[in-house]
Design a protein around this motif. Sequence first.
Motif, PDB file in Angstrom:
ATOM      1  N   MET A   1       0.839  -1.194   0.000  1.00 59.17           N
ATOM      2  CA  MET A   1       0.000   0.000   0.000  1.00 59.17           C
ATOM      3  C   MET A   1       0.873   1.244   0.000  1.00 59.17           C
ATOM      4  N   THR A   2       0.449   2.286  -0.705  1.00 54.25           N
ATOM      5  CA  THR A   2       1.183   3.535  -0.741  1.00 54.25           C
ATOM      6  C   THR A   2       0.186   4.680  -0.855  1.00 54.25           C
ATOM      7  N   ILE A   3       0.687   5.900  -0.996  1.00 55.38           N
ATOM      8  CA  ILE A   3      -0.169   7.070  -1.110  1.00 55.38           C
ATOM      9  C   ILE A   3       0.481   8.054  -2.068  1.00 55.38           C
ATOM     10  N   SER A   4      -0.311   8.582  -2.989  1.00 57.49           N
ATOM     11  CA  SER A   4       0.216   9.531  -3.965  1.00 57.49           C
ATOM     12  C   SER A   4       0.331  10.917  -3.329  1.00 57.49           C
ATOM     13  N   LEU A   5       1.076  11.789  -3.986  1.00 54.80           N
ATOM     14  CA  LEU A   5       1.256  13.140  -3.462  1.00 54.80           C
ATOM     15  C   LEU A   5      -0.076  13.900  -3.435  1.00 54.80           C
ATOM     16  N   SER A   6      -0.895  13.732  -4.458  1.00 57.06           N
ATOM     17  CA  SER A   6      -2.190  14.419  -4.496  1.00 57.06           C
ATOM     18  C   SER A   6      -3.098  13.928  -3.368  1.00 57.06           C
ATOM     19  N   GLU A   7      -3.085  12.616  -3.117  1.00 52.20           N
ATOM     20  CA  GLU A   7      -3.868  12.061  -2.020  1.00 52.20           C
ATOM     21  C   GLU A   7      -3.376  12.590  -0.681  1.00 52.20           C
ATOM     22  N   THR A 228      -4.257  -1.321  10.475  1.00 53.74           N
ATOM     23  CA  THR A 228      -4.003  -2.736  10.137  1.00 53.74           C
ATOM     24  C   THR A 228      -3.121  -2.889   8.900  1.00 53.74           C
ATOM     25  N   VAL A 229      -2.527  -1.802   8.435  1.00 59.49           N
ATOM     26  CA  VAL A 229      -1.651  -1.875   7.256  1.00 59.49           C
ATOM     27  C   VAL A 229      -0.369  -2.595   7.634  1.00 59.49           C
ATOM     28  N   THR A 230      -0.072  -3.674   6.950  1.00 65.39           N
ATOM     29  CA  THR A 230       1.126  -4.463   7.265  1.00 65.39           C
ATOM     30  C   THR A 230       2.208  -4.361   6.197  1.00 65.39           C
ATOM     31  N   ALA A 231       1.821  -3.977   4.993  1.00 71.32           N
ATOM     32  CA  ALA A 231       2.793  -3.843   3.897  1.00 71.32           C
ATOM     33  C   ALA A 231       2.568  -2.501   3.216  1.00 71.32           C
ATOM     34  N   PHE A 232       3.648  -1.821   2.898  1.00 68.68           N
ATOM     35  CA  PHE A 232       3.535  -0.524   2.255  1.00 68.68           C
ATOM     36  C   PHE A 232       4.749  -0.280   1.365  1.00 68.68           C
ATOM     37  N   GLN A 233       4.585   0.661   0.456  1.00 69.45           N
ATOM     38  CA  GLN A 233       5.674   1.072  -0.439  1.00 69.45           C
ATOM     39  C   GLN A 233       5.920   2.559  -0.245  1.00 69.45           C
ATOM     40  N   ILE A 234       7.169   2.934  -0.009  1.00 66.31           N
ATOM     41  CA  ILE A 234       7.495   4.343   0.207  1.00 66.31           C
ATOM     42  C   ILE A 234       7.420   5.078  -1.131  1.00 66.31           C
ATOM     43  N   PRO A 235       6.584   6.109  -1.239  1.00 64.62           N
ATOM     44  CA  PRO A 235       6.449   6.834  -2.510  1.00 64.62           C
ATOM     45  C   PRO A 235       7.661   7.719  -2.791  1.00 64.62           C
ATOM     46  N   LEU A 236       7.848   8.012  -4.047  1.00 62.96           N
ATOM     47  CA  LEU A 236       8.994   8.813  -4.481  1.00 62.96           C
ATOM     48  C   LEU A 236       8.985  10.196  -3.842  1.00 62.96           C
TER      49      LEU A 236
END
Length: 350
Positions: A1-7, A228-236
């Motif tokens: 899971m990740t999050i965009s800059l706009s989000e 409950t987030v267990t996996a994530f990706q660090i956004p650029l």
Amino acid sequence: MTISLSEFFSFLAESPALVITVLLTLAVVLVNGWTDAPNAIATCVSTRSMGPKNAILMAAVCNFLGVFAMTAVNASVASTIYHMTDFGGNTQEALTALCAALVAIVTWATAAWRFGIPTSESHALIAGLSGSAIALHGGLQGINPAEWVKVLYGLLLSTLLGFLSGWISARMVAAVCRNQDRERTTPFFRKAQIAGGAAMAFMHGAQDGQKFMGVFMLGIFLAKGQDTVTAFQIPLWLMILCSLVMAIGTSIGGYRIIKAVGMDMVRLETYQGFAADLAGAACLLLSSLTGIPVSTTHTKTTAIMGVGAAKRLSAVNWNIVKEMILTWILTFPGYGLIGFIIAKIFMYIF
């Protein structure tokens, strides 16, 4: 899971709690840049291979590159920090406890910097988060033992291996150059120290940048009500943001820390400074690739101790070493207790 800059900006506008969390996290990254990063360039400044201003500028750039490059290759250190404590349950209380940990880190680190004592923001982060998680859950169930084991490994790696690798590195360099004229080798080692200082600054960004990005992601998820987030990706965009803030912190300068580590503890010659940088950078690279969070402060200072001891034990100012070790010993209980107390206060108030 990740999050965009706009989000991120969209949710930032809707959540005052996230605004406070982001500001505190960036404050910790900034403090780390000016109190922890100077350890990386202490030796090349103390041996006059570089002037302080140029060395700080170089460290700022290399910190930026280290955060960006290592996170893109291997973000396991960030994952370790993220999963080390349990901030699940009531997300509002969890976010309050997280903010308390960040306040504790900024307070203690700034006080230590004021007195020129090199502290480990890595261990401060770990202890502060742990104390706050214990306050949140009312017991040790807020701690993840499997991830905390990596912290203990890191503590041993950054001290014992740092000292040993510094000693071996100094002995090896001295043996290779045994029959060389010292004056003729000095220009080479001055240039080599610049490269060594750059490598140390790069690895500092690679290690510490990941730790704080893990906390940043934790704050975002808690503010969104997701525990409950267990996996994530660090956004650029987060890599760029954290590396820039750390670089700004480094550019502010940490002359007190440079003096304590590079000048007061051991009087280094150019070849010894290179040996210390080589040993420290190698230890940090090993720990980053294996996902073990270590202290860049401990790694670099113990490497310098090892280099000094390789010449003779009396070459090390053990009074300065005692002060540093006492500070390191107090870091875990000190930060943990402050994080616990502030978390309790914040949860009572808010």
